[in-house]
Design a protein around this motif. Structure first.
Motif, mmCIF file in Angstrom:
data_model
loop_
_atom_site.group_PDB
_atom_site.id
_atom_site.type_symbol
_atom_site.label_atom_id
_atom_site.label_comp_id
_atom_site.label_asym_id
_atom_site.label_seq_id
_atom_site.Cartn_x
_atom_site.Cartn_y
_atom_site.Cartn_z
ATOM 1 N N MET A 152 14.450 12.391 4.162
ATOM 2 C CA MET A 152 14.424 12.387 2.714
ATOM 3 C C MET A 152 13.250 11.847 2.035
ATOM 4 S SD MET A 152 16.833 13.011 0.250
ATOM 5 C CE MET A 152 18.526 12.621 0.977
ATOM 6 N N LYS A 153 12.689 12.703 1.036
ATOM 7 C CA LYS A 153 11.449 11.859 0.731
ATOM 8 C C LYS A 153 11.206 12.375 -0.923
ATOM 9 C CE LYS A 153 9.325 16.741 1.187
ATOM 10 N NZ LYS A 153 8.293 17.683 1.901
ATOM 11 N N GLY A 154 10.400 11.550 -1.629
ATOM 12 C CA GLY A 154 10.318 11.751 -3.065
ATOM 13 C C GLY A 154 9.104 12.665 -3.664
ATOM 14 N N LEU A 155 9.688 13.131 -4.518
ATOM 15 C CA LEU A 155 8.598 14.315 -5.419
ATOM 16 C C LEU A 155 8.341 13.456 -6.543
ATOM 17 C CD1 LEU A 155 10.546 17.604 -4.615
ATOM 18 C CD2 LEU A 155 8.617 16.556 -3.170
ATOM 19 N N LEU A 156 6.900 13.592 -6.941
ATOM 20 C CA LEU A 156 6.541 13.419 -8.313
ATOM 21 C C LEU A 156 6.613 14.366 -9.366
ATOM 22 C CD1 LEU A 156 2.930 11.909 -7.185
ATOM 23 C CD2 LEU A 156 5.108 10.700 -7.271
ATOM 24 N N GLY A 157 6.499 14.071 -10.661
ATOM 25 C CA GLY A 157 6.779 14.803 -11.834
ATOM 26 C C GLY A 157 6.213 16.304 -11.557
ATOM 27 N N ASP A 158 5.281 16.504 -10.919
ATOM 28 C CA ASP A 158 4.441 18.002 -10.629
ATOM 29 C C ASP A 158 4.711 18.419 -9.594
ATOM 30 O OD1 ASP A 158 3.084 16.267 -8.994
ATOM 31 O OD2 ASP A 158 1.059 16.667 -9.503
ATOM 32 N N ASN A 159 5.798 17.920 -8.635
ATOM 33 C CA ASN A 159 6.428 18.454 -7.641
ATOM 34 C C ASN A 159 5.990 18.463 -6.439
ATOM 35 O OD1 ASN A 159 8.956 19.304 -8.615
ATOM 36 N ND2 ASN A 159 8.006 21.336 -9.362
ATOM 37 N N THR A 160 4.444 17.593 -6.509
ATOM 38 C CA THR A 160 3.719 17.211 -5.154
ATOM 39 C C THR A 160 4.321 15.953 -4.679
ATOM 40 O OG1 THR A 160 2.658 15.447 -6.446
ATOM 41 C CG2 THR A 160 1.620 17.908 -6.177
ATOM 42 N N GLU A 161 4.497 15.696 -3.163
ATOM 43 C CA GLU A 161 4.969 14.843 -2.595
ATOM 44 C C GLU A 161 4.434 13.275 -2.695
ATOM 45 O OE1 GLU A 161 4.887 15.423 1.879
ATOM 46 O OE2 GLU A 161 5.239 17.552 1.360
ATOM 47 N N ALA A 162 5.366 12.345 -3.081
ATOM 48 C CA ALA A 162 5.095 11.089 -3.098
ATOM 49 C C ALA A 162 4.820 10.358 -1.632
ATOM 50 C CB ALA A 162 6.282 10.330 -3.801
ATOM 51 N N GLN A 163 3.878 9.420 -1.579
ATOM 52 C CA GLN A 163 3.714 8.814 -0.404
ATOM 53 C C GLN A 163 5.253 8.131 0.311
ATOM 54 O OE1 GLN A 163 0.383 6.215 -0.630
ATOM 55 N NE2 GLN A 163 -0.470 7.181 1.013
ATOM 56 N N GLY A 164 5.423 8.190 1.553
ATOM 57 C CA GLY A 164 6.497 7.565 1.979
ATOM 58 C C GLY A 164 6.133 6.435 2.797
ATOM 59 N N VAL A 165 7.227 5.513 3.280
ATOM 60 C CA VAL A 165 7.036 4.228 3.894
ATOM 61 C C VAL A 165 8.270 4.218 4.943
ATOM 62 C CG1 VAL A 165 6.748 1.678 4.087
ATOM 63 C CG2 VAL A 165 5.697 2.775 2.198
ATOM 64 N N SER A 166 8.144 4.046 5.855
ATOM 65 C CA SER A 166 9.180 3.980 6.884
ATOM 66 C C SER A 166 9.270 2.626 7.423
ATOM 67 C CB SER A 166 8.996 4.921 8.173
ATOM 68 O OG SER A 166 10.220 4.903 9.181
ATOM 69 N N VAL A 167 10.272 1.994 7.314
ATOM 70 C CA VAL A 167 10.692 0.628 7.585
ATOM 71 C C VAL A 167 11.302 0.361 8.892
ATOM 72 C CG1 VAL A 167 11.472 -1.435 6.777
ATOM 73 C CG2 VAL A 167 10.572 0.126 5.048
ATOM 74 N N ILE A 168 10.901 -0.456 9.774
ATOM 75 C CA ILE A 168 11.443 -0.813 10.979
ATOM 76 C C ILE A 168 11.955 -2.277 10.701
ATOM 77 C CG2 ILE A 168 11.276 -0.981 13.570
ATOM 78 C CD1 ILE A 168 8.994 1.113 13.385
ATOM 79 N N GLY A 169 13.144 -2.565 10.954
ATOM 80 C CA GLY A 169 13.645 -3.908 10.848
ATOM 81 C C GLY A 169 14.434 -3.994 9.457
ATOM 82 N N LYS A 170 14.656 -4.981 9.135
ATOM 83 C CA LYS A 170 15.404 -5.568 7.711
ATOM 84 C C LYS A 170 14.350 -5.523 6.510
ATOM 85 C CE LYS A 170 19.272 -6.296 9.700
ATOM 86 N NZ LYS A 170 20.772 -5.687 9.283
ATOM 87 N N PHE A 171 15.041 -4.572 5.537
ATOM 88 C CA PHE A 171 14.227 -4.795 4.217
ATOM 89 C C PHE A 171 15.262 -4.746 3.071
ATOM 90 C CE2 PHE A 171 11.681 -2.411 0.937
ATOM 91 C CZ PHE A 171 10.862 -3.692 0.456
ATOM 92 N N GLU A 172 15.866 -5.683 2.643
ATOM 93 C CA GLU A 172 16.847 -5.701 1.668
ATOM 94 C C GLU A 172 16.851 -4.736 0.607
ATOM 95 O OE1 GLU A 172 19.389 -7.378 2.609
ATOM 96 O OE2 GLU A 172 18.618 -8.066 4.375
ATOM 97 N N LYS A 173 15.682 -4.628 0.390
ATOM 98 C CA LYS A 173 15.672 -3.444 -1.128
ATOM 99 C C LYS A 173 15.822 -2.170 -0.609
ATOM 100 C CE LYS A 173 13.996 -6.418 -4.196
ATOM 101 N NZ LYS A 173 14.406 -6.587 -5.483
#
Length: 226
Positions: A152-173
């Protein structure tokens, strides 16, 4: 002793760090069952590039019902509104023939300070995190225990890809867990993916699921929620 989080970031489909093998859009090495809470040590945090072999999502067992009923399999390039459900074929490793109802429930703007826990430093300076929250319901006959519905990835308003971050471990957010034991027909869970907007003047406007079979070059586009 709890170790400080470390990591790097990358585009959702352009990362070069390989953490697990991948044979199709959802195939990973299945996660082992979590140890009981009473005996499990505190989990470390780290972040890595989001890429085809490293899902940028997570799961919780307190999922709300997926919006809408399961229907015909979603077509490549199909567009949904936030809260609408797509019926998606799902394979993971040796787990074959699954079917899930996938719903993006929200795209929430976070605070740059949220990323401090991931120790990404200047790599995320000025960037704004957005949390793509989605629900997963097993609507097939295959037991999907300990599988992972990433891609699952994000797209910006111009439909280009947003940078993604993959988290290993606990990240409550934005929790990062595999589907729980006993994830059979009718069971539900929630997932989350992180997408970064380059500045406060730009936002992550939509989300795209690009797992198999929607990541195939012959199929074209993924499923989009906006």
């Amino acid at each position: 002793m709890r170790r400080a989080a470390t990591g790097v970031i990358g585009l959702a489909v352009a990362g070069t760090l390989t953490l697990t093998g991948c044979k199709n859009g959802n195939e990973e090495t299945p996660a082992a069952p979590a140890a009981p809470a009473s005996s499990a040590p505190a989990a470390d945090q780290s972040a890595a590039p989001a890429n085809p072999s490293t899902p940028a999502g997570g799961y919780g067992t307190d999922a709300p019902a997926a919006g809408g009923a399961a229907g015909a399999t979603a077509k490549s390039g199909q567009v949904f509104k936030i809260g609408e459900t797509a019926t998606v074929p799902f394979d993971y490793g040796k787990t074959k023939g699954g079917t899930i109802a996938l719903t993006v429930t929200a795209i929430e703007k976070g605070s740059p300070a949220d990323l401090d826990a991931l120790k990404l430093g200047d790599q995320v300076k000025g960037k704004i995190p957005y949390y793509i929250r989605y629900s997963v319901k097993n609507v097939g006959t295959t037991d999907l225990s300990f599988t992972t519905v990433g891609h699952m990835k994000g797209l910006l308003g111009d439909n280009t890809e947003a940078q993604g971050v993959s988290v290993i471990g606990k990240f409550e957010k934005c929790p990062n867990e595999s589907l729980p034991k006993g994830f059979t027909n009718g069971q539900q869970a929630t997932g989350c993916a992180i997408a970064l907007a380059p500045s406060d003047q730009t936002k992550v406007a939509s989300a795209e699921y690009w797992g198999d079979p929607y990541n195939s070059l012959s199929k074209g586009k993924g499923l989009v929620w906006k």
